[in-house]
Design a protein around this motif. Structure first.
Motif, PDB file in Angstrom:
ATOM      1  N   LYS A  61       0.808  -1.233   0.000  1.00  0.00           N
ATOM      2  CA  LYS A  61       0.000   0.000   0.000  1.00  0.00           C
ATOM      3  C   LYS A  61       0.839   1.281   0.000  1.00  0.00           C
ATOM      4  O   LYS A  61       0.328   2.361   0.293  1.00  0.00           O
ATOM      5  N   ASN A  62       2.139   1.184  -0.313  1.00  0.00           N
ATOM      6  CA  ASN A  62       2.960   2.382  -0.453  1.00  0.00           C
ATOM      7  C   ASN A  62       2.554   3.104  -1.740  1.00  0.00           C
ATOM      8  O   ASN A  62       2.302   2.464  -2.755  1.00  0.00           O
ATOM      9  N   ARG A  63       2.514   4.441  -1.675  1.00  0.00           N
ATOM     10  CA  ARG A  63       2.248   5.225  -2.881  1.00  0.00           C
ATOM     11  C   ARG A  63       3.535   5.261  -3.708  1.00  0.00           C
ATOM     12  O   ARG A  63       4.596   5.606  -3.183  1.00  0.00           O
ATOM     13  N   LEU A  64       3.415   4.925  -5.001  1.00  0.00           N
ATOM     14  CA  LEU A  64       4.586   4.861  -5.869  1.00  0.00           C
ATOM     15  C   LEU A  64       4.455   5.773  -7.081  1.00  0.00           C
ATOM     16  O   LEU A  64       3.356   5.988  -7.593  1.00  0.00           O
ATOM     17  N   LEU A  65       5.594   6.258  -7.525  1.00  0.00           N
ATOM     18  CA  LEU A  65       5.731   6.925  -8.813  1.00  0.00           C
ATOM     19  C   LEU A  65       6.754   6.083  -9.570  1.00  0.00           C
ATOM     20  O   LEU A  65       7.926   6.030  -9.201  1.00  0.00           O
ATOM     21  N   THR A  66       6.290   5.383 -10.607  1.00  0.00           N
ATOM     22  CA  THR A  66       7.133   4.451 -11.352  1.00  0.00           C
ATOM     23  C   THR A  66       7.185   4.887 -12.806  1.00  0.00           C
ATOM     24  O   THR A  66       6.196   5.393 -13.328  1.00  0.00           O
ATOM     25  N   PHE A  92      12.867   4.533 -12.913  1.00  0.00           N
ATOM     26  CA  PHE A  92      12.788   4.807 -11.484  1.00  0.00           C
ATOM     27  C   PHE A  92      11.532   4.220 -10.867  1.00  0.00           C
ATOM     28  O   PHE A  92      10.545   3.951 -11.546  1.00  0.00           O
ATOM     29  N   GLN A  93      11.614   4.016  -9.566  1.00  0.00           N
ATOM     30  CA  GLN A  93      10.469   3.645  -8.747  1.00  0.00           C
ATOM     31  C   GLN A  93      10.655   4.397  -7.431  1.00  0.00           C
ATOM     32  O   GLN A  93      11.562   4.105  -6.653  1.00  0.00           O
ATOM     33  N   LEU A  94       9.813   5.389  -7.217  1.00  0.00           N
ATOM     34  CA  LEU A  94       9.949   6.292  -6.086  1.00  0.00           C
ATOM     35  C   LEU A  94       8.777   6.120  -5.133  1.00  0.00           C
ATOM     36  O   LEU A  94       7.645   5.890  -5.569  1.00  0.00           O
ATOM     37  N   GLY A  95       9.047   6.250  -3.838  1.00  0.00           N
ATOM     38  CA  GLY A  95       8.001   6.189  -2.822  1.00  0.00           C
ATOM     39  C   GLY A  95       7.531   7.588  -2.480  1.00  0.00           C
ATOM     40  O   GLY A  95       8.333   8.446  -2.142  1.00  0.00           O
ATOM     41  N   ASP A 101       9.177  10.407   8.723  1.00  0.00           N
ATOM     42  CA  ASP A 101       8.773   9.136   9.341  1.00  0.00           C
ATOM     43  C   ASP A 101       8.298   8.144   8.282  1.00  0.00           C
ATOM     44  O   ASP A 101       8.681   6.974   8.297  1.00  0.00           O
ATOM     45  N   GLN A 102       7.471   8.618   7.360  1.00  0.00           N
ATOM     46  CA  GLN A 102       7.015   7.745   6.268  1.00  0.00           C
ATOM     47  C   GLN A 102       8.190   7.331   5.384  1.00  0.00           C
ATOM     48  O   GLN A 102       8.250   6.198   4.928  1.00  0.00           O
ATOM     49  N   ALA A 103       9.121   8.232   5.169  1.00  0.00           N
ATOM     50  CA  ALA A 103      10.291   7.921   4.331  1.00  0.00           C
ATOM     51  C   ALA A 103      11.107   6.794   4.957  1.00  0.00           C
ATOM     52  O   ALA A 103      11.588   5.900   4.257  1.00  0.00           O
ATOM     53  N   ARG A 104      11.265   6.821   6.282  1.00  0.00           N
ATOM     54  CA  ARG A 104      12.041   5.782   6.965  1.00  0.00           C
ATOM     55  C   ARG A 104      11.347   4.424   6.905  1.00  0.00           C
ATOM     56  O   ARG A 104      11.996   3.391   6.985  1.00  0.00           O
ATOM     57  N   ARG A 109      14.379  -0.403  -1.381  1.00  0.00           N
ATOM     58  CA  ARG A 109      14.396  -0.314  -2.854  1.00  0.00           C
ATOM     59  C   ARG A 109      13.764   0.980  -3.370  1.00  0.00           C
ATOM     60  O   ARG A 109      13.942   1.347  -4.530  1.00  0.00           O
ATOM     61  N   LEU A 110      13.037   1.686  -2.484  1.00  0.00           N
ATOM     62  CA  LEU A 110      12.333   2.901  -2.891  1.00  0.00           C
ATOM     63  C   LEU A 110      13.045   4.152  -2.394  1.00  0.00           C
ATOM     64  O   LEU A 110      13.346   4.283  -1.213  1.00  0.00           O
TER      65      LEU A 110
END
Length: 177
Positions: A61-66, A92-95, A101-104, A109-110
């Motif tokens: 359920k992580n939001r991704l930009l792929t 790329f695949q970015l979170g 906190d969400q970044a950690r 891989r994101l």
């Protein structure tokens, strides 16, 4: 259900949360004249940056930009110092996150990209970052294409028959006095 939005120009700012919720795809270009950091890093970039991106969620359920972005740039060849035209492609695949906190909590891989408090994302900045990261550290022509005529280096040898003066002979003579 996935929808595609095709535009000539990639929107600068988007509601990333809404695009993720709609599993939105964008297939569009950014005029490279608008990417000043890219223009500062290369001799010139006369082509648009073509972007194919997908806003989605992964199984966790992580939001991704792929997606991917690509363009052609002209840089200085580090071998001959002439101009070299190079294709640049980034996948790329970015979170997409709201805070540190969400970044950690993202999988390793994101790479995290922070949204503003309203879920807005500056797509041009993100795509420019991806192109900059994909630039070669040492741009060069392919072998044999350099403008500089490369000559074979002269062999570094000494003729054994030739007697060279010893620079310490002067000191030896002074010591004898």
């Amino acid at each position: 259900m996935s929808r595609t939005m095709a535009e000539a120009q990639l929107p600068k700012r988007v509601d990333a949360v809404k695009l993720v919720d709609n599993n939105q795809q964008l297939n569009a270009d950014i005029d490279s004249k608008n990417l000043t950091r890219l223009l500062d890093a290369v001799v010139h970039c006369n082509e648009p940056v073509h972007c194919e991106i997908q806003f989605e969620r992964d199984q966790d359920k992580n939001r991704l930009l792929t997606g991917s972005c690509n363009t052609n740039v002209v840089m200085i060849c580090q071998r001959c110092l002439g101009e070299v035209s190079l294709p640049v492609t980034s996948r790329f695949q970015l979170g997409l996150v709201f805070d540190d906190d969400q970044a950690r909590q993202l999988p390793k891989r994101l790479e995290p990209v922070e949204l503003d408090e309203n879920g807005q994302l500056d797509l041009w900045v993100v795509m420019e970052d991806e192109v900059l990261l994909a630039l070669p550290a040492f741009p060069m022509h392919t072998n044999g294409e350099c403008q500089l005529e490369q000559t074979e280096p002269e062999p570094d040898y000494t003729d054994s028959d030739e007697k060279r003066p010893n620079p310490f002979d002067v000191l030896a003579k002074l010591k004898q006095k």
